[in-house]
Design a protein around this motif. Structure first.
Motif, PDB file in Angstrom:
ATOM      1  N   VAL A  79       4.406   8.452   6.086  1.00 24.43           N
ATOM      2  CA  VAL A  79       5.458   7.697   6.779  1.00 24.43           C
ATOM      3  C   VAL A  79       5.756   6.396   6.033  1.00 24.43           C
ATOM      4  O   VAL A  79       6.915   6.009   5.869  1.00 24.43           O
ATOM      5  CB  VAL A  79       5.066   7.434   8.253  1.00 24.43           C
ATOM      6  CG1 VAL A  79       6.043   6.476   8.917  1.00 24.43           C
ATOM      7  CG2 VAL A  79       4.994   8.755   9.020  1.00 24.43           C
ATOM      8  N   ALA A  80       4.717   5.730   5.541  1.00 28.67           N
ATOM      9  CA  ALA A  80       4.910   4.474   4.799  1.00 28.67           C
ATOM     10  C   ALA A  80       5.727   4.705   3.530  1.00 28.67           C
ATOM     11  O   ALA A  80       6.640   3.927   3.223  1.00 28.67           O
ATOM     12  CB  ALA A  80       3.558   3.853   4.466  1.00 28.67           C
ATOM     13  N   ASP A  83       9.378   5.630   4.579  1.00 27.50           N
ATOM     14  CA  ASP A  83      10.124   4.479   5.105  1.00 27.50           C
ATOM     15  C   ASP A  83      10.441   3.425   4.045  1.00 27.50           C
ATOM     16  O   ASP A  83      11.446   2.723   4.160  1.00 27.50           O
ATOM     17  CB  ASP A  83       9.353   3.822   6.251  1.00 27.50           C
ATOM     18  CG  ASP A  83       9.408   4.636   7.536  1.00 27.50           C
ATOM     19  OD1 ASP A  83      10.217   5.578   7.627  1.00 27.50           O
ATOM     20  OD2 ASP A  83       8.625   4.316   8.455  1.00 27.50           O
ATOM     21  N   SER A  84       9.598   3.305   3.021  1.00 33.49           N
ATOM     22  CA  SER A  84       9.814   2.245   2.031  1.00 33.49           C
ATOM     23  C   SER A  84      10.468   2.721   0.743  1.00 33.49           C
ATOM     24  O   SER A  84      11.229   1.981   0.124  1.00 33.49           O
ATOM     25  CB  SER A  84       8.485   1.558   1.692  1.00 33.49           C
ATOM     26  OG  SER A  84       7.606   2.471   1.037  1.00 33.49           O
ATOM     27  N   ARG A  87      13.771   6.888   2.433  1.00 26.27           N
ATOM     28  CA  ARG A  87      14.882   6.770   3.394  1.00 26.27           C
ATOM     29  C   ARG A  87      15.896   5.668   3.079  1.00 26.27           C
ATOM     30  O   ARG A  87      17.094   5.902   3.244  1.00 26.27           O
ATOM     31  CB  ARG A  87      14.329   6.609   4.804  1.00 26.27           C
ATOM     32  CG  ARG A  87      13.663   7.870   5.302  1.00 26.27           C
ATOM     33  CD  ARG A  87      13.220   7.752   6.765  1.00 26.27           C
ATOM     34  NE  ARG A  87      12.526   8.969   7.152  1.00 26.27           N
ATOM     35  CZ  ARG A  87      11.225   9.021   7.424  1.00 26.27           C
ATOM     36  NH1 ARG A  87      10.482   7.937   7.374  1.00 26.27           N
ATOM     37  NH2 ARG A  87      10.660  10.176   7.743  1.00 26.27           N
ATOM     38  N   PRO A  88      15.464   4.495   2.614  1.00 28.60           N
ATOM     39  CA  PRO A  88      16.474   3.451   2.350  1.00 28.60           C
ATOM     40  C   PRO A  88      17.461   3.795   1.235  1.00 28.60           C
ATOM     41  O   PRO A  88      18.517   3.184   1.146  1.00 28.60           O
ATOM     42  CB  PRO A  88      15.625   2.241   1.939  1.00 28.60           C
ATOM     43  CG  PRO A  88      14.264   2.495   2.476  1.00 28.60           C
ATOM     44  CD  PRO A  88      14.100   3.991   2.434  1.00 28.60           C
TER      45      PRO A  88
END
Length: 100
Positions: A79-80, A83-84, A87-88
């Motif tokens: 997930v980390a 998310d970092s 996804r961005p």
């Protein structure tokens, strides 16, 4: 054995930014090997893309079972990274999961 294949198209950015983002995604996701139970193999393909391609990069991963894949999706280290580093920067994502 379960295969988990992801294709991503990156958001609009310069070629040098794309190369940096792809390298970060590759490093982050491949770094999960040995940290996520049930993850057998993980590779991110970032180069060799032909002009006929409609995606920018691909994740090719293998898991011991469907349950291991489900656990991977919510594992804190995965997930980390998602998310970092993923996804961005991604505009679209396609997924194919299947048993082999």
């Amino acid at each position: 054995m379960v295969k988990h294949i992801i294709l991503w198209t990156l958001k609009e950015m310069s070629d040098s930014e794309k190369e940096s983002v792809k390298a970060g995604i590759k490093e982050g996701l491949e770094g999960l090997k040995g940290k996520v139970p049930g993850l057998v193999d993980i590779k991110v393909i970032t180069s060799g893309r032909l002009a006929s391609s409609t995606a920018d990069l691909m994740l090719d991963s293998s898991f011991e079972s469907e349950e291991a894949l489900k656990e991977y999706s919510k594992h804190p280290e995965h997930v980390a990274v998602a998310d970092s580093k993923v996804r961005p920067y991604t505009a679209s994502r396609s997924c194919l999961d299947f048993e082999v």
